[in-house]
Design a protein around this motif. Structure first.
Motif, mmCIF file in Angstrom:
data_model
loop_
_atom_site.group_PDB
_atom_site.id
_atom_site.type_symbol
_atom_site.label_atom_id
_atom_site.label_comp_id
_atom_site.label_asym_id
_atom_site.label_seq_id
_atom_site.Cartn_x
_atom_site.Cartn_y
_atom_site.Cartn_z
ATOM 1 N N ALA A 1 0.832 -1.208 0.000
ATOM 2 C CA ALA A 1 0.000 0.000 0.000
ATOM 3 C C ALA A 1 0.866 1.257 0.000
ATOM 4 O O ALA A 1 0.536 2.257 -0.655
ATOM 5 C CB ALA A 1 -0.926 -0.009 1.222
ATOM 6 N N GLU A 2 1.985 1.214 0.707
ATOM 7 C CA GLU A 2 2.873 2.366 0.735
ATOM 8 C C GLU A 2 3.479 2.610 -0.646
ATOM 9 O O GLU A 2 3.620 3.749 -1.086
ATOM 10 C CB GLU A 2 3.986 2.135 1.759
ATOM 11 N N VAL A 3 3.824 1.523 -1.349
ATOM 12 C CA VAL A 3 4.360 1.676 -2.705
ATOM 13 C C VAL A 3 3.300 2.286 -3.614
ATOM 14 O O VAL A 3 3.566 3.222 -4.382
ATOM 15 C CB VAL A 3 4.819 0.306 -3.250
ATOM 16 N N ARG A 4 2.068 1.780 -3.517
ATOM 17 C CA ARG A 4 1.001 2.280 -4.390
ATOM 18 C C ARG A 4 0.671 3.745 -4.090
ATOM 19 O O ARG A 4 0.300 4.503 -4.996
ATOM 20 C CB ARG A 4 -0.251 1.419 -4.210
ATOM 21 N N GLY A 5 0.814 4.126 -2.840
ATOM 22 C CA GLY A 5 0.432 5.490 -2.458
ATOM 23 C C GLY A 5 1.529 6.511 -2.637
ATOM 24 O O GLY A 5 1.314 7.691 -2.335
ATOM 25 N N THR A 6 2.666 6.127 -3.107
ATOM 26 C CA THR A 6 3.771 7.058 -3.294
ATOM 27 C C THR A 6 3.483 7.996 -4.462
ATOM 28 O O THR A 6 2.980 7.586 -5.505
ATOM 29 C CB THR A 6 5.081 6.292 -3.559
ATOM 30 N N ALA A 7 3.805 9.269 -4.269
ATOM 31 C CA ALA A 7 3.613 10.255 -5.338
ATOM 32 C C ALA A 7 4.464 9.886 -6.546
ATOM 33 O O ALA A 7 5.639 9.536 -6.406
ATOM 34 C CB ALA A 7 3.993 11.654 -4.828
ATOM 35 N N GLY A 8 3.887 9.964 -7.720
ATOM 36 C CA GLY A 8 4.593 9.629 -8.946
ATOM 37 C C GLY A 8 4.347 8.226 -9.441
ATOM 38 O O GLY A 8 4.800 7.859 -10.540
ATOM 39 N N VAL A 9 3.636 7.387 -8.650
ATOM 40 C CA VAL A 9 3.314 6.023 -9.073
ATOM 41 C C VAL A 9 2.013 6.048 -9.874
ATOM 42 O O VAL A 9 0.956 6.410 -9.343
ATOM 43 C CB VAL A 9 3.186 5.071 -7.871
ATOM 44 N N ARG A 10 2.112 5.715 -11.136
ATOM 45 C CA ARG A 10 0.922 5.689 -11.988
ATOM 46 C C ARG A 10 0.159 4.370 -11.845
ATOM 47 O O ARG A 10 -1.069 4.347 -11.820
ATOM 48 C CB ARG A 10 1.362 5.891 -13.433
ATOM 49 N N GLN A 11 0.890 3.262 -11.728
ATOM 50 C CA GLN A 11 0.252 1.957 -11.557
ATOM 51 C C GLN A 11 1.247 1.019 -10.884
ATOM 52 O O GLN A 11 2.453 1.091 -11.129
ATOM 53 C CB GLN A 11 -0.168 1.371 -12.920
ATOM 54 N N ALA A 12 0.750 0.147 -10.018
ATOM 55 C CA ALA A 12 1.579 -0.855 -9.341
ATOM 56 C C ALA A 12 0.861 -2.198 -9.397
ATOM 57 O O ALA A 12 -0.342 -2.278 -9.142
ATOM 58 C CB ALA A 12 1.860 -0.460 -7.891
#
Length: 828
Positions: free
Chosen positions: A77-88
């Protein structure tokens, strides 16, 4: 004087380039094989690096667990919520069993977003899953499992205590081509179905303009605080390169095995070269004697002959390298014509020079023994007629003693190896046994030729004068025959050992598959209600045979520490079940109050034949062990009971097995499913696993035969070369035979039979050495494979080798038959 001797020898080589290529033909083939293997490795490596990757091109970053626990939901969830992440997209694969938990088809459920740049699949029909209990099937898996859009599947995790999960198929997709049966769903759905919420890795697509390096640094700082996991972050490009290199490293093991077989082929080439130069130098004894009479020293002649050998090796090695290079450059074009893509090998100059230099050194070393023998002949003896030099004396006493010592050493080391079964150095001992045994064969070869020739030549003598002349031609030169036959024996030893090993592996596989997959198709039902009607319909259909019912139940030991499955089935009903064997006891003794245990169940219970064990489920059965199998019981069960004893265990399921009698398996499978069954009944294609195992063994056998064929090829080249040089050496003999009435056809037959005898003798020696080596290998390495003696295969090898060497002698035979008697008798 040394320079003059060198010029004399090398001038003869330059005047006869055809003879040079003939003399070094085995080295040419070996150079072609060695450099061809190098080019093949370069082509496969470059192609893999250029084309292989499991990471989509669009992936910007990869966050993965390098060890320890996978990424937990909070980290994802932290990876997905990082600014600049378009899709994970989380990546995880879970393996399930479809249908019966023990004998259903395996299905890999893979996490994939289903669309977008991070997806690796294409939707063909239906829709991609949206909820937790929905999946999309690969089209191959859908066809094999008989599933369509809207159908349901029951998935087992492999844990008997866990309940199956029922999922709905929402779509059919086209994924990466693979033999496995696959399905796809969103990452969180896969995690919930499997019960494992973590992900080994997460692929990230960064938004346009995002600071990728800052994202990497931030995740490295925040995610590394978990002591249970080892989180790493890398770029998508770096991951693609790593995956390609990992694939190449797996190829390294394959090519290391190939290199071992190539090394054996090189040894064969050296032996052939030694035999060939021995014949060539024997034909030039008069010339060598003349050089001795005008002042040439023995060491000068040895040096000149060694240089001649090195030049022959360099020239033929260069020709072999050039031919291999041309084949390598043509490979991409040939692959493109068949719709495949290969990356060209370029021109690896260092490897090419090394192979050519190695060919020169190999030939120079191979020529030393013949050179010492040729240069040591007294001038007066060498000046006699060549025909008087053809006869060979028997084996000298020192050589005989050395050979017997090698035999004793081989036996002693073999006995010591058998006594160290399963030890870490058993393989080293096996290599030593093989080396000593082959050394004994080389030394004692001339002694062994005559008894083998007496037996093998008996049928040929029935052919009259032609057969007698062929047998006499081989028997009159036992050293030459031994030198050529030993090379054939080297290849056949490896072939025979491989055949014995593969036959043992196939027998073991057949027994294992007989227990795991005793039939082509199976139907499993939780309740027997309505199953008899379906089974009657299957029995009435001519497409099926050997329809056999069974019932199953789970049980534990009295202590409750181990859980297994029990089955009640007629052990004599299915042909496959009749192949099962008991390690101890008697399978036919099964009856009321008795049980047959699998090897694992017997070990878990500590039971032996004659012991009484208690199997407990909802009820209990107290039974006597009458047999313990070498492996599993049918359908991977732990015990075989009678129906009455299975009833005592309580709750049970039912089903039946059937083999396909006529038509294709897919047609039979469609009819099998059309007949339907009780509610909740499922169909399993058991034969798929059997076909996969058979395919793996067959592929292993084909690969081994292909690699060993290199050695056999060089051996056959040696037979052809020796026969060709023998024809030149015996021109007067053939002319005299023709003058006495031997026809061209009979002369061709005689020379062809001589070539065939080289192969036949070598094949017999190879089988005699290879079969014991194979058995010793199986026993000392504790491979737990049954020892077999595949008479049919071994006989085929002997006959095939004899036939191939006959073909190798056809060209020299035609050359011998073309010479007129008058011209032949006039040749000095």
């Amino acid at each position: 004087m040394t320079a003059s001797v060198l010029r004399t020898q090398l001038s003869g080589v330059s005047r006869r380039p055809g003879r040079l290529l003939t003399t070094g033909l085995s080295v040419l083939v070996a150079a072609f094989v060695v450099f061809g293997t190098v080019l093949a490795y370069v082509i496969v490596t470059r192609t893999t690096l250029d084309t292989f990757s499991e990471t989509p091109e669009a992936v910007s970053l990869v966050v993965y667990a390098a060890g320890g626990e996978p990424l937990n939901p909070e980290q994802v969830a932290e990876v997905r919520g990082t600014a600049g992440v378009r899709q994970a997209a989380g990546r995880v694969t879970a393996t399930f069993t479809v249908g019966d938990a023990s004998s259903g088809n395996e299905l890999e459920l893979i996490a994939d977003p289903g669309s977008g740049p991070l997806s690796r699949i294409t939707l063909l029909s239906g829709g991609y899953p949206r909820s937790d209990r929905e999946i999309a099937m690969d089209r191959r898996a859908a066809a094999r499992l008989g599933t369509t859009v809207g159908g349901t599947l029951r998935l087992h995790t492999g844990d008997r205590s866990g309940k199956p999960v029922t999922v709905t198929v929402t779509g059919v997709v086209d994924g990466p081509r693979d033999a496995a049966e696959r399905a796809y769903a969103h990452d969180e759905a896969v995690a919930r179905i499997s019960g494992n919420p973590g992900f080994p890795r997460v692929d990230v697509l960064a938004a346009d303009g995002a600071d990728v390096q800052s994202m990497m640094n931030g995740w490295s700082e925040r995610l590394l605080h978990d002591p249970r996991a080892y989180i790493s972050v890398t770029t998508g490009e770096a991951m693609r390169v790593r995956e390609a290199h990992d694939a190449v490293r797996q190829l390294d093991q394959v090519f290391a095995l190939v290199a071992m077989f190539v090394a054996i082929a090189v040894v064969a080439a050296a032996l052939v070269a030694t035999s060939t130069f021995r014949i060539v130098f024997a034909q030039r004894l008069r010339q060598l004697a003349l050089l001795r009479t005008i002042g040439a020293q023995r060491n000068q002649l040895i040096l000149a002959l060694a240089v001649e050998g090195a030049v022959t090796g360099l020239v033929t090695g260069a020709v072999g390298v050039v031919l291999a290079q041309l084949a390598g450059l043509a490979a991409p074009a040939v692959a493109a014509a068949s719709g495949r893509t290969l990356t060209g090998p370029g021109v690896p100059l260092v490897a090419a020079v090394a192979v050519v230099a190695g060919a020169g050194l190999l030939t120079a070393g191979a020529v030393l023994a013949p050179a010492f023998a040729a240069a040591g002949v007294a001038p007066l003896q060498a000046l006699r007629a060549a025909s008087t030099l053809a006869a060979e004396r028997g084996v000298a006493a020192p050589r005989l003693v050395a050979g017997l010592l090698l035999v004793a050493a081989t036996g002693g080391l073999g006995w010591r190896t058998a006594g160290r079964m399963g030890s870490s150095d058993a393989l080293i001992h096996l290599v030593g046994v093989g080396a000593l045994g082959f050394g004994a064969l080389i030394v004692l070869g001339p002694v062994l030729i005559r008894p083998i020739l007496a037996v093998a030549g008996w049928p040929l003598r029935r052919l009259g004068s032609t057969g007698n002349l062929a047998v006499s031609g081989i028997g009159g030169t036992p050293r030459r025959a031994a030198a050529v036959s030993v090379v054939v024996a080297l290849g056949v030893t490896m072939l025979a050992g491989t055949v014995v090993g593969i036959s043992s592996l196939r027998l073991w596989t057949d027994r294992e598959m007989a227990a795991r997959t005793p039939a082509d198709l199976a139907m499993f039902a939780e309740s027997p209600d309505g199953l008899d009607e379906v089974m009657a319909g299957v029995r009435a259909d001519p497409r099926f045979r050997d329809v056999t019912p069974f019932r199953m139940a789970d049980f534990t030991a009295l202590s409750g520490n181990f859980s297994h499955g029990a089955i009640a089935i007629d052990m004599a009903a299915m042909p496959a079940l009749r192949r099962l064997e008991a390690a101890t006891g008697n399978i036919a003794a099964l009856g009321p109050g008795t049980v047959i245990l699998s090897a694992v169940a017997a070990s878990d219970f500590g039971a032996r034949v004659g012991d009484v064990v208690t199997l407990r489920s909802d009820g209990a059965a107290r039974v006597e062990v009458v047999a313990i199998l070498t492996g599993d019981a049918p359908l991977r069960m732990g015990a075989v009971l009678t129906s009455a004893d299975l009833d005592a265990l309580g709750n049970s399921s039912a089903g039946f097995l059937a083999d396909v009698a006529t038509g294709t398996r897919n047609e039979a499978l469609a009819e099998f499913r059309r007949l339907s069954g009780p509610a909740g009944a499922e169909v399993a294609v058991l034969a798929d696993e059997r076909d996969k195992a058979d395919g793996e063994v067959s592929s292993l056998f084909a690969a081994a035969l292909g690699l060993l064929g290199l050695t056999v090829l060089i051996a056959v080249v040696g037979v052809g070369t020796t026969t060709g040089l023998s024809v030149l050496e015996r021109t007067q003999e053939f002319g005299l035979a023709r003058a006495l009435g031997l026809t061209r056809a009979r002369l061709r037959m005689m020379v062809g039979l001589e070539a065939g005898l080289y192969g036949l003798i070598g094949a017999v020696l190879g089988v005699v050495l290879g079969v014991p080596m194979a058995w010793l290998t199986l026993e000392s390495l504790r491979l737990d494979l049954p020892l077999t003696f595949p008479v049919g295969w071994l006989t085929t090898i002997v006959v095939a080798i004899a036939g191939i060497t006959v073909l190798a002698g056809l060209l020299p035979a035609r050359r011998a038959a073309r010479v007129s008697p008058v011209a032949a008798l006039a040749i000095d």
